[in-house]
Design a protein around this motif. Structure first.
Motif, PDB file in Angstrom:
ATOM      1  N   VAL A   7      -7.284  -0.699   3.364  1.00 25.71           N
ATOM      2  CA  VAL A   7      -7.711  -1.836   2.536  1.00 25.71           C
ATOM      3  C   VAL A   7      -7.256  -3.146   3.158  1.00 25.71           C
ATOM      4  O   VAL A   7      -7.874  -4.196   2.924  1.00 25.71           O
ATOM      5  CB  VAL A   7      -7.209  -1.731   1.075  1.00 25.71           C
ATOM      6  CG1 VAL A   7      -7.783  -0.512   0.379  1.00 25.71           C
ATOM      7  CG2 VAL A   7      -5.701  -1.777   0.982  1.00 25.71           C
ATOM      8  N   ILE A  18      -4.895   4.753   2.729  1.00 31.53           N
ATOM      9  CA  ILE A  18      -5.092   3.586   1.883  1.00 31.53           C
ATOM     10  C   ILE A  18      -4.736   2.294   2.614  1.00 31.53           C
ATOM     11  O   ILE A  18      -5.186   1.200   2.231  1.00 31.53           O
ATOM     12  CB  ILE A  18      -4.257   3.725   0.588  1.00 31.53           C
ATOM     13  CG1 ILE A  18      -4.629   2.658  -0.442  1.00 31.53           C
ATOM     14  CG2 ILE A  18      -2.776   3.684   0.889  1.00 31.53           C
ATOM     15  CD1 ILE A  18      -6.022   2.763  -0.978  1.00 31.53           C
ATOM     16  N   ARG A  62     -16.160  -2.896  -0.167  1.00 32.55           N
ATOM     17  CA  ARG A  62     -15.424  -3.321  -1.356  1.00 32.55           C
ATOM     18  C   ARG A  62     -15.525  -2.304  -2.481  1.00 32.55           C
ATOM     19  O   ARG A  62     -14.688  -2.273  -3.381  1.00 32.55           O
ATOM     20  CB  ARG A  62     -15.923  -4.688  -1.812  1.00 32.55           C
ATOM     21  CG  ARG A  62     -15.574  -5.800  -0.831  1.00 32.55           C
ATOM     22  CD  ARG A  62     -15.946  -7.176  -1.344  1.00 32.55           C
ATOM     23  NE  ARG A  62     -17.374  -7.443  -1.233  1.00 32.55           N
ATOM     24  CZ  ARG A  62     -18.170  -7.672  -2.260  1.00 32.55           C
ATOM     25  NH1 ARG A  62     -17.690  -7.632  -3.496  1.00 32.55           N
ATOM     26  NH2 ARG A  62     -19.444  -7.927  -2.083  1.00 32.55           N
ATOM     27  N   HIS A  74      -9.786   3.750  -4.528  1.00 36.18           N
ATOM     28  CA  HIS A  74      -8.536   4.329  -4.022  1.00 36.18           C
ATOM     29  C   HIS A  74      -8.638   5.835  -3.864  1.00 36.18           C
ATOM     30  O   HIS A  74      -8.174   6.391  -2.866  1.00 36.18           O
ATOM     31  CB  HIS A  74      -7.388   4.007  -4.984  1.00 36.18           C
ATOM     32  CG  HIS A  74      -7.012   2.561  -5.001  1.00 36.18           C
ATOM     33  ND1 HIS A  74      -6.365   1.992  -6.069  1.00 36.18           N
ATOM     34  CD2 HIS A  74      -7.187   1.575  -4.090  1.00 36.18           C
ATOM     35  CE1 HIS A  74      -6.150   0.705  -5.815  1.00 36.18           C
ATOM     36  NE2 HIS A  74      -6.643   0.434  -4.622  1.00 36.18           N
ATOM     37  N   CYS A 127      -8.787  -7.342  -1.901  1.00 39.18           N
ATOM     38  CA  CYS A 127      -8.390  -7.672  -0.533  1.00 39.18           C
ATOM     39  C   CYS A 127      -9.459  -8.505   0.162  1.00 39.18           C
ATOM     40  O   CYS A 127      -9.152  -9.488   0.852  1.00 39.18           O
ATOM     41  CB  CYS A 127      -8.103  -6.384   0.248  1.00 39.18           C
ATOM     42  SG  CYS A 127      -6.577  -5.554  -0.237  1.00 39.18           S
ATOM     43  N   TRP A 128     -10.723  -8.120   0.001  1.00 41.87           N
ATOM     44  CA  TRP A 128     -11.819  -8.898   0.598  1.00 41.87           C
ATOM     45  C   TRP A 128     -11.786 -10.334   0.071  1.00 41.87           C
ATOM     46  O   TRP A 128     -11.902 -11.289   0.835  1.00 41.87           O
ATOM     47  CB  TRP A 128     -13.155  -8.236   0.272  1.00 41.87           C
ATOM     48  CG  TRP A 128     -14.352  -8.888   0.901  1.00 41.87           C
ATOM     49  CD1 TRP A 128     -14.968 -10.048   0.508  1.00 41.87           C
ATOM     50  CD2 TRP A 128     -15.087  -8.423   2.046  1.00 41.87           C
ATOM     51  NE1 TRP A 128     -16.033 -10.324   1.334  1.00 41.87           N
ATOM     52  CE2 TRP A 128     -16.135  -9.352   2.275  1.00 41.87           C
ATOM     53  CE3 TRP A 128     -14.965  -7.309   2.871  1.00 41.87           C
ATOM     54  CZ2 TRP A 128     -17.057  -9.181   3.305  1.00 41.87           C
ATOM     55  CZ3 TRP A 128     -15.881  -7.153   3.902  1.00 41.87           C
ATOM     56  CH2 TRP A 128     -16.912  -8.080   4.117  1.00 41.87           C
ATOM     57  N   LEU A 150      -9.755  -5.057   5.138  1.00 39.71           N
ATOM     58  CA  LEU A 150     -10.749  -5.810   4.390  1.00 39.71           C
ATOM     59  C   LEU A 150     -10.331  -7.265   4.189  1.00 39.71           C
ATOM     60  O   LEU A 150     -11.183  -8.142   4.024  1.00 39.71           O
ATOM     61  CB  LEU A 150     -11.016  -5.138   3.038  1.00 39.71           C
ATOM     62  CG  LEU A 150     -12.092  -4.045   3.036  1.00 39.71           C
ATOM     63  CD1 LEU A 150     -11.753  -2.922   3.993  1.00 39.71           C
ATOM     64  CD2 LEU A 150     -12.316  -3.503   1.643  1.00 39.71           C
ATOM     65  N   SER A 209      -7.066  -3.388  -4.905  1.00 43.15           N
ATOM     66  CA  SER A 209      -8.377  -2.818  -4.615  1.00 43.15           C
ATOM     67  C   SER A 209      -8.954  -3.415  -3.336  1.00 43.15           C
ATOM     68  O   SER A 209      -8.557  -4.501  -2.891  1.00 43.15           O
ATOM     69  CB  SER A 209      -9.340  -3.081  -5.769  1.00 43.15           C
ATOM     70  OG  SER A 209      -9.637  -4.474  -5.848  1.00 43.15           O
ATOM     71  N   GLY A 210      -9.917  -2.721  -2.757  1.00 44.46           N
ATOM     72  CA  GLY A 210     -10.602  -3.255  -1.593  1.00 44.46           C
ATOM     73  C   GLY A 210     -11.302  -4.557  -1.898  1.00 44.46           C
ATOM     74  O   GLY A 210     -11.320  -5.481  -1.073  1.00 44.46           O
ATOM     75  N   VAL A 244       0.847  -1.196   0.000  1.00 42.31           N
ATOM     76  CA  VAL A 244       0.000   0.000   0.000  1.00 42.31           C
ATOM     77  C   VAL A 244       0.885   1.250   0.000  1.00 42.31           C
ATOM     78  O   VAL A 244       0.443   2.333   0.382  1.00 42.31           O
ATOM     79  CB  VAL A 244      -0.969   0.015   1.205  1.00 42.31           C
ATOM     80  CG1 VAL A 244      -2.026  -1.055   1.071  1.00 42.31           C
ATOM     81  CG2 VAL A 244      -0.223  -0.152   2.520  1.00 42.31           C
ATOM     82  N   TYR A 256     -10.235   6.861  -0.548  1.00 42.81           N
ATOM     83  CA  TYR A 256      -9.314   6.745   0.585  1.00 42.81           C
ATOM     84  C   TYR A 256      -8.344   7.929   0.606  1.00 42.81           C
ATOM     85  O   TYR A 256      -8.120   8.544   1.651  1.00 42.81           O
ATOM     86  CB  TYR A 256      -8.504   5.449   0.490  1.00 42.81           C
ATOM     87  CG  TYR A 256      -9.228   4.184   0.865  1.00 42.81           C
ATOM     88  CD1 TYR A 256      -9.486   3.855   2.195  1.00 42.81           C
ATOM     89  CD2 TYR A 256      -9.647   3.288  -0.112  1.00 42.81           C
ATOM     90  CE1 TYR A 256     -10.135   2.681   2.536  1.00 42.81           C
ATOM     91  CE2 TYR A 256     -10.301   2.103   0.218  1.00 42.81           C
ATOM     92  CZ  TYR A 256     -10.546   1.808   1.546  1.00 42.81           C
ATOM     93  OH  TYR A 256     -11.186   0.640   1.883  1.00 42.81           O
TER      94      TYR A 256
END
Length: 282
Positions: free
Chosen positions: A244, A241, A225, A229, A163-164, A247, A159-160, A152, A232
């Motif tokens: 993320v 950021i 999600r 960016h 990451c999820w 997540l 992306s979120g 990061v 943030y």
């Protein structure tokens, strides 16, 4: 089988580690921040996790511009505290869990996540400060740790949503490991802060607390999600950021969670500090 029994989110501000190392936690400036972790320390002493999967970002200690993995997993047996320019923190070495780590790495790669496998690295405040906040200053950390490092720092970060999804894949990997292990997953970093430029010192408590609300909800994380960016960066500063990474933890817990503890404090150094303890629900 192994099971993920809880998720922890926490900031990893380096000044927090310095305050603990220099015995300043009872000073008026720091005491309210550390008081918010009293409940968590009592709780984790009862929970006694065997392994913590600790999601963090390296701050040019293990990685530099020569190599920038988006997602890296530590599969080594031991990690020493990094020298970040003023000497290593006086904390114990971090003991890994290679069998589970290699199992997770294999499962994630076959699940189409291109993980970088790290066998040797030093770990900086991004990883050691959360351990100190949750466990204090023991002679040895009371659990084994699998580091998961996320980029990061250098554009583009993941992306979120990615990451999820990684969190969901980590949960599948853990559940397929045959050994009976109590596993926690921690997401670290944030909350709102900017360390340089005209907006240095930016803190957005309203946005931070809305994020904590979303993290604590029982749902599929659609709103989390969907955060781009640019939001943030605009709302929480250039270093916001880091959130993320939370997540990944939240995605690993499944749709339904029970919030057990929440703490928010401003400021720590020039950073907003957030902390959550969540429990997955069947």
């Amino acid at each position: 089988m192994a099971r993920i029994t809880a998720g922890v989110a926490t900031s990893h501000v380096p000044a927090i580690g310095a305050a603990m190392d220099l015995k300043k936690t009872a000073e008026p400036y720091w005491q309210p921040l550390f008081a918010g972790y009293d409940w968590s320390r009592q709780w984790i002493a009862q929970e006694k996790p065997d392994v913590v999967i600790l999601v963090y970002n390296d701050h040019a200690s293990a990685f530099d511009m020569k190599i920038i993995p988006t997602f890296a997993i530590g599969c080594g047996e031991r990690y020493k505290p990094a020298d970040e320019g003023w000497g290593p923190r006086p904390v114990p070495d971090v003991i890994g869990e290679p069998d589970l780590a290699w199992h997770i790495a294999q499962s994630l790669i076959l699940d189409e996540f291109d993980m970088t496998i790290i066998n040797e690295m030093d770990v900086d405040h991004g990883l050691t400060v959360p351990l100190s906040l949750m466990f204090g200053q023991p002679d040895a950390w009371p659990c084994r740790v699998i580091p998961v490092a996320v980029n990061v720092v250098t554009y583009p970060p993941p992306s979120g949503n990615r990451c999820w999804r990684l969190g969901e894949a980590i949960a599948r990997a853990v559940e397929s490991f045959p050994e009976d292990l109590n596993v926690q997953i921690w997401g670290t970093g944030g909350m709102s802060h900017q360390l340089q430029g005209p907006r240095a010192g930016l803190i957005n408590a309203e946005w931070d607390n809305r994020f904590l609300d979303l993290m604590s909800q029982s749902d599929d994380g659609e709103a989390l999600r969907a955060i781009e960016h640019i939001e943030y960066l605009r709302e929480t500063g250039s270093e916001g950021i880091e959130m993320v990474m939370w997540l990944i933890m939240r995605g690993a817990l499944g749709d339904k969670v029970r919030p057990l503890h929440r703490h928010y404090h401003v400021p720590a150094s020039n950073t907003a500090v957030g902390h959550l303890v969540l429990e997955p629900m069947d």
